[in-house]
Design an enzyme around this catalytic site. Structure first.
Site, PDB file in Angstrom:
ATOM      1  N   HIS A   1       0.831  -1.204   0.000  1.00 15.66           N
ATOM      2  CA  HIS A   1       0.000   0.000   0.000  1.00 15.66           C
ATOM      3  C   HIS A   1       0.868   1.258   0.000  1.00 15.66           C
ATOM      4  O   HIS A   1       0.614   2.193  -0.761  1.00 15.66           O
ATOM      5  CB  HIS A   1      -0.933   0.019   1.214  1.00 15.66           C
ATOM      6  CG  HIS A   1      -1.665   1.319   1.376  1.00 15.66           C
ATOM      7  ND1 HIS A   1      -2.636   1.739   0.489  1.00 15.66           N
ATOM      8  CD2 HIS A   1      -1.546   2.304   2.300  1.00 15.66           C
ATOM      9  CE1 HIS A   1      -3.089   2.922   0.868  1.00 15.66           C
ATOM     10  NE2 HIS A   1      -2.449   3.296   1.956  1.00 15.66           N
TER      11      HIS A   1
ATOM     12  N   GLU B   1      -8.690  -2.305   6.626  1.00 15.68           N
ATOM     13  CA  GLU B   1      -7.680  -2.422   7.684  1.00 15.68           C
ATOM     14  C   GLU B   1      -8.165  -3.374   8.776  1.00 15.68           C
ATOM     15  O   GLU B   1      -9.338  -3.724   8.837  1.00 15.68           O
ATOM     16  CB  GLU B   1      -7.402  -1.041   8.317  1.00 15.68           C
ATOM     17  CG  GLU B   1      -7.056   0.030   7.291  1.00 15.68           C
ATOM     18  CD  GLU B   1      -6.509   1.313   7.906  1.00 15.68           C
ATOM     19  OE1 GLU B   1      -6.106   1.302   9.084  1.00 15.68           O
ATOM     20  OE2 GLU B   1      -6.505   2.334   7.190  1.00 15.68           O
TER      21      GLU B   1
HETATM   22 CA    CA Z   1      -5.653   4.378   6.943  1.00 15.56          CA
END
Ligand code: CA
Length: 400
Positions: A127, A194
């Site tokens: 990411h 997440e």
């Molecule tokens: Ca974040």
């Protein structure tokens, strides 16, 4: 392990899981519950019947904080006692079934913990590299990234439980073709897939936590969606970091899956090269094999895994406290967006559409670059190994 209760074989909430949450019913105010299959075990009722040795005013509270405060030895003992009763015939749990068990469709779920502070890490190298490439093609990863588990302090007040509507935020941003900023609703509303770690033990102000003891300070994990307004974020982030592009909302799943339940699903993380400084070095296997997915309306748009995380939870806790900053029960440390190395494993629309350059097509033929009003975004996650399944359920939010 088999239970006398009917639990679907593919249920996230198997006998191996038994996560904790806060539920209410028509008759009962928010209080502590344990999930098994399509049922919620009423812990306060179980205590009142004299079956569990838990002090008063712990299970009838509207957050898990007092329960978590009993310490992992006691909270896991409760979990193991329930597990034993659920696998044996002729137990008090079964005898008092009607008083103790609620059907999941009869309960409302609430935020599981009272969150004092929330920190968002940036611990997936895929990411960080993708986000870096989009904005700085020549130099995607900052020079500190492989030495420090990068994070910022987020906002706890706007963390909401799954199912809570997400209001499209207004703010200031600067269109690329305009010399001046404008005000309006964000045009680049995004999600971030997440995992959130719920802190389970207060640490002492001025004292750091080493990597070997770090996991003792983590009660369990939830799914975490860090909603993000990319245009607002882009205009405000330099020089001090994310602010209004992030703090309007984050959503979490209602059931906290304990680290004890996840023990069987540990997985080796990526090799860290260069070797981190001594206070960040870990022994043992500290990543977890959690299969994760994101669904935009009816279309699955990404499949990834928590085991890809470059910096693990033990390192995040050690880094967070190395300067003496204390952690408190109920604090959340979010992992940062979890992306894999392939396009189909990216954990945000920013990456999936490469900052809006490539549209994604949904199964009904519609296309998206960012989220539109009326869209529903759902994250899901589970572990599976040797016929055992331990899952998180979902965290869902609809844009309004
Ligand atoms: Ca974040």
């Amino acid at each position: 392990m088999n239970t006398w209760l009917e639990v679907a074989p593919n249920s996230d909430f198997s006998i191996y899981n038994l996560p904790f949450g806060i539920f209410s019913t028509n008759k009962n105010k928010p209080q502590v519950g344990v999930r098994i299959g399509d049922y919620v075990i009423d812990l306060e009722q179980t205590r009142k019947l004299g079956l569990l040795n838990i002090p008063r005013n712990i299970c009838n509270q509207s957050s898990l904080n007092p329960f978590i405060g009993l310490g992992k030895i006691r909270t896991n003992a409760v979990r193991l006692q329930l597990q034993e009763w659920l696998t044996q015939e002729n137990t008090p749990l079964k005898r008092h079934f009607n008083q103790i068990f609620h059907k999941i469709e009869d309960v409302k779920m609430h935020l599981p913990v009272k969150i004092g502070d929330y920190t968002d890490f940036y611990s997936s190298i895929e990411h960080a590299t993708n986000a870096g490439k989009i904005f700085r093609p020549d130099n995607p990863l900052y020079p500190n990234w492989k030495h420090i588990p990068i994070a910022y302090h987020g906002r706890a007040s706007s963390i909401v439980v799954s199912g809570t509507p997400i209001y499209r935020p207004q703010g200031q941003f600067k269109p690329t073709d305009s010399p001046n900023p404008v005000f309006g609703y964000t045009k680049e509303l995004d999600f971030e897939l997440e995992i959130g770690a719920i802190i389970g033990k207060n640490s002492e102000y001025g004292k750091n936590i080493g990597t070997t003891e770090a996991e003792n300070y983590v009660f369990g994990l939830v799914l975490f969606n860090d909603w993000s307004a990319r245009d607002i974020q882009r205009w405000e982030t330099l020089p001090l970091g994310p602010f209004l592009g992030k703090n309007f909302a984050s959503s979490i799943s209602p059931w906290v899956v304990t680290l004890d339940a996840l023990e069987a699903f540990r997985a080796q993380g990526p090799t860290q090269d260069p070797k981190p400084l001594p206070y960040l070095q870990v022994e043992g296997i500290r990543n977890f094999d959690i299969q994760l997915s994101a669904k935009l309306n009816e279309t699955t748009i990404t499949n990834t895994n928590f085991k890809y995380m470059y910096w693990n939870i033990a390192q995040q806790v050690a880094h967070h406290t190395v300067n003496g900053c204390n952690l408190k029960i109920g604090d959340i440390l979010a992992s940062g967006t979890i992306s894999g190395s392939e396009v189909g494993s990216y954990g945000s629309l920013l990456e999936l559409t490469w900052a809006g350059k490539n549209q994604i097509t949904l199964t009904n033929g519609e296309t998206r670059t960012y989220l539109e009003n009326g869209d529903t975004l759902t994250l899901a996650g589970f572990c599976e190994k040797d016929g055992k399944r331990v899952g998180f359920g979902e965290v869902m939010g609809k844009i309004v």
